[in-house]
Design a protein around this motif. Sequence first.
Motif, mmCIF file in Angstrom:
data_model
loop_
_atom_site.group_PDB
_atom_site.id
_atom_site.type_symbol
_atom_site.label_atom_id
_atom_site.label_comp_id
_atom_site.label_asym_id
_atom_site.label_seq_id
_atom_site.Cartn_x
_atom_site.Cartn_y
_atom_site.Cartn_z
ATOM 1 N N LYS A 114 89.249 -50.856 35.358
ATOM 2 C CA LYS A 114 89.799 -52.277 35.324
ATOM 3 C C LYS A 114 88.584 -53.060 36.137
ATOM 4 O O LYS A 114 88.729 -54.295 35.334
ATOM 5 C CB LYS A 114 90.915 -52.153 36.249
ATOM 6 C CG LYS A 114 92.102 -51.786 35.514
ATOM 7 C CD LYS A 114 93.454 -51.481 36.405
ATOM 8 C CE LYS A 114 94.749 -51.176 35.909
ATOM 9 N NZ LYS A 114 95.929 -51.224 37.070
ATOM 10 N N GLU A 129 86.342 -53.792 33.191
ATOM 11 C CA GLU A 129 86.582 -54.585 32.046
ATOM 12 C C GLU A 129 86.739 -56.289 32.740
ATOM 13 O O GLU A 129 86.457 -56.857 32.005
ATOM 14 C CB GLU A 129 88.160 -54.241 31.913
ATOM 15 C CG GLU A 129 88.794 -54.856 30.847
ATOM 16 C CD GLU A 129 90.150 -54.702 30.801
ATOM 17 O OE1 GLU A 129 90.988 -55.341 29.828
ATOM 18 O OE2 GLU A 129 90.716 -53.468 31.126
ATOM 19 N N LYS A 130 87.037 -56.424 33.996
ATOM 20 C CA LYS A 130 86.944 -57.803 34.467
ATOM 21 C C LYS A 130 85.642 -58.314 34.512
ATOM 22 O O LYS A 130 85.462 -59.512 34.300
ATOM 23 C CB LYS A 130 87.754 -57.888 35.824
ATOM 24 C CG LYS A 130 89.254 -57.847 35.597
ATOM 25 C CD LYS A 130 89.749 -57.936 37.327
ATOM 26 C CE LYS A 130 91.401 -57.782 37.253
ATOM 27 N NZ LYS A 130 91.820 -56.657 36.470
ATOM 28 N N ASP A 160 83.134 -57.289 32.376
ATOM 29 C CA ASP A 160 82.747 -57.436 31.031
ATOM 30 C C ASP A 160 83.034 -58.904 30.651
ATOM 31 O O ASP A 160 82.419 -59.630 29.827
ATOM 32 C CB ASP A 160 83.099 -56.377 30.440
ATOM 33 C CG ASP A 160 82.150 -55.034 30.644
ATOM 34 O OD1 ASP A 160 81.088 -55.186 30.822
ATOM 35 O OD2 ASP A 160 82.584 -54.022 30.204
ATOM 36 N N LYS A 161 84.455 -59.067 30.976
ATOM 37 C CA LYS A 161 84.970 -60.493 30.456
ATOM 38 C C LYS A 161 84.331 -61.633 31.151
ATOM 39 O O LYS A 161 84.139 -62.522 30.422
ATOM 40 C CB LYS A 161 86.600 -60.314 30.739
ATOM 41 C CG LYS A 161 87.339 -61.465 30.343
ATOM 42 C CD LYS A 161 88.613 -61.430 30.712
ATOM 43 C CE LYS A 161 89.720 -62.649 30.001
ATOM 44 N NZ LYS A 161 91.103 -62.467 30.375
#
Length: 516
Positions: A61, A64-65, A67-68
């Motif tokens: 998680k 993912e954050k 990368d975003k």
Amino acid sequence: MKIRTVRSRSSNFVAALSIGFAVALAAISPPANAQNKVEAAAKALQKKAMEEDYLMTEFAKAQEKLDKALSQCGADKCSAPVRAQLRRDLGVVQIVGQIDRDKGVGNFVEALKLDPNVQLDPDLRTKELDQAFAEAKKRAAGGGGGGGGAAAGGGAATDEQPAGDFTHAPVEEQQIRTAIPIYAEYGGEEQIVRAIARYKGFGMTEWKTVELKKMGEKGWGGTLPCGDVQQGTTQYYLQGFNANNDPVATSGDRNNPFKVKVTREKVAEPPHLPGQPPPTQCADTGDCPPNFPGCKKAGGGAVSKEEVKGKDGGEFCEEDSECRSGTCKDSKCTEPEGPSKAPKIWVGLFGAFDFAFVPSRNDVCKLNPPNDPANPLLPINDANYYCVASDGSDYPYRPTGSGDQNPRRAENDNLQMGISDKVSGGTAFGNIRIMASLDFAATPNVLVGARVGFVLNKYSADAASIDGKTFAPIHLELRGTYLFGNDPLGKKGFAPYVFGGAGVAPFEAAVKVSTV
């Protein structure tokens, strides 16, 4: 009229400038505001990733954050320092979460290229991260260092499991806080009498050791402590030792270990040792994994006997933490140091000088009765003052009999009551002492002993001695001393101390007075 026309033109010119400036602001402000909004959103994602997901070991998680956030920033929608911090944090997640070290180092390189002054977060630093960051600095500076430099997002590690002297198939995954069973068989030519697994779970800064027990003719088995099994990847390798405690069989090593994925979800087919039930999950002792930077509570779990006491001198080791002595040298533990070898008898030499408080008094030299040899000649004052002339004799002169014709007989008569020989109270310089000490160390911190010395600048006349108010110019003292610190007598350097003593010694002070 001309003045009015000029003013009219000036006003129109100013208005035109104002309108033009407003249009320019309107053209410039939207992109700046847009960049600020994108950067603020990226920072918010970064904060959630590192302060929530990362500390909860939710590495996927967190990645993912980040990368975003990087995707939102693009190449120019966020400032270079912000993009560098995002790359740095992504590298931290990939390395500490054991997702992909090469990609993590690559992200460090990109971060340094964006901002050469970027540093690791001091609250999250580990030895492993420091090494990776140092490697990235070399690459960013063009110093090489090999492999995998491209920065990228996540993805699970795809390394193949190592081979070696043991026949071993590691479990594919295990649930968090559940012991990981290890079973291996050895059929080599060397005779091994002992086998261990060296392991490192997520957040651990050093490798730990678990002893494997003999199972059957060729098998060795054991479990990694449940408290050290945290979400991420647990790594380990195997070693076998002969009767001389030399490592003669291995499978894997710290650079190419076996890896087990650890998840929060239950495993469909829980792994177990041959003929034994699957291990059960141990209680949650805190949100932090063992030794995780910034966490005060470490995970619980069984601790092997080897971990508690450490290895004895001469046994094989790879790190200082394995040894009772705390030192691993040439792959062997050094012998633990015995009790402190600090001396028991201590001799010292001291020099000291005194300051005394003297009370205010009048007529400190005047004798009563004056010059009457039939009566005792005592000072009028009662403060133990005795006056001494410059030649060291008593002042005023004390006659020895009625026939005494000493020309100094009139000294006492010349002292005027309440006018001469006054002392104003205050501090005065006292004795100087030279002393030698002899102490015995009853404990590493406590000394008991004595001091003997000689007192200088002693009272030199006779009157006080006649009155029985003097003591020999020596210093005799029994004392006890306490030294602060851990084994202060056994270490080089300085140690603060306090002491108390009792004994006998003269204590005097001298002040000048006028006799006229």
